[in-house]
Design a protein around this motif. Structure first.
Motif, PDB file in Angstrom:
ATOM      1  N   VAL A 128      -4.545   7.198   0.438  1.00 32.73           N
ATOM      2  CA  VAL A 128      -4.130   5.963  -0.236  1.00 32.73           C
ATOM      3  C   VAL A 128      -4.184   6.180  -1.748  1.00 32.73           C
ATOM      4  O   VAL A 128      -5.212   6.559  -2.303  1.00 32.73           O
ATOM      5  N   ASP A 146      -2.949   0.288  -3.880  1.00 36.21           N
ATOM      6  CA  ASP A 146      -3.162  -0.859  -2.992  1.00 36.21           C
ATOM      7  C   ASP A 146      -3.135  -2.097  -3.876  1.00 36.21           C
ATOM      8  O   ASP A 146      -3.935  -2.217  -4.800  1.00 36.21           O
ATOM      9  N   THR A 161       0.843  -1.195   0.000  1.00 36.55           N
ATOM     10  CA  THR A 161       0.000   0.000   0.000  1.00 36.55           C
ATOM     11  C   THR A 161       0.880   1.248   0.000  1.00 36.55           C
ATOM     12  O   THR A 161       1.982   1.253   0.549  1.00 36.55           O
TER      13      THR A 161
END
Length: 200
Positions: free
Chosen positions: A167, A170, A160
């Motif tokens: 984020v 991932d 990640t």
């Protein structure tokens, strides 16, 4: 009278100090400092030819003399790890962090995981915030012209990436389970003022 005035002044000053001190974040004891303002470059091996240097508390490069990119490569290998880095780039900077590199003298997306920082990459799907050839980023964030935080986690086959707390990639991939860490300079200006790691 003077003592009373002093006590009245001391109380708010103490409160301000406590508030300011509470904002200071100290890494947990199991963090290892790969670079900070008190560090030198002894823990890194230079690959390629760029003007990597210590300047104003950061590792900086802004001139590439070799045909391909230049890297600072860790002298130790890592398996499952978390990385925290603070970096500054300009709009045209091609940089990033490579992890689990198999050969410390040959760094690339074919034998490492490349966490990219490149706002103007011709194929933006693997630009800033992506893991090149593993996890695309959409929409691509912009890192140029500011200090950024880059957080990377590699636990078994799960990877990640966070840029500035968001984020951006991932993925699950099993090509590489351990290896060296490398900081990249390909173009523009890059500065790293903090690089920390810890096992996870």
């Amino acid at each position: 009278m003077k003592l009373t005035v002093f006590k009245r002044m001391a109380a708010p000053l103490a409160s301000l100090c406590l508030a300011a001190c509470a904002q200071l974040v100290t890494p947990a004891p199991n963090w290892t400092t790969l670079f900070d303002s008190a560090s030198n470059l002894n823990g890194w091996t230079l690959v390629g030819d760029a003007n990597w240097r210590l300047q104003e508390g950061a590792i900086q490069a802004d001139l590439l003399r070799s045909k391909g990119p230049s890297y600072l490569v860790s002298k130790q290998t890592f398996t499952d790890q978390e990385i925290y880095a603070e970096m500054w780039v300009d709009t045209h900077t091609n940089s990033g962090i490579f992890i689990r590199c198999q050969d410390p003298q040959k760094i690339g997306a074919d034998n490492c995981y490349e966490i990219n920082v490149w706002d103007t990459r011709p194929d933006p799907s693997y630009g800033t915030g992506a893991i090149v050839d593993v996890a695309k980023v959409s929409p691509m964030p912009k890192a140029g012209g500011q200090w950024n935080t880059l957080e990377i986690k590699a636990k078994n086959n799960h990877l990640t990436v966070k840029l500035n707390g968001v984020v951006t990639a991932d993925a699950t991939d099993s090509k590489f389970s351990s290896g060296y860490l490398a900081l990249q300079f390909g173009s523009g200006v890059v500065k790293f003022r903090k690089v920390l790691t810890r096992p996870i």
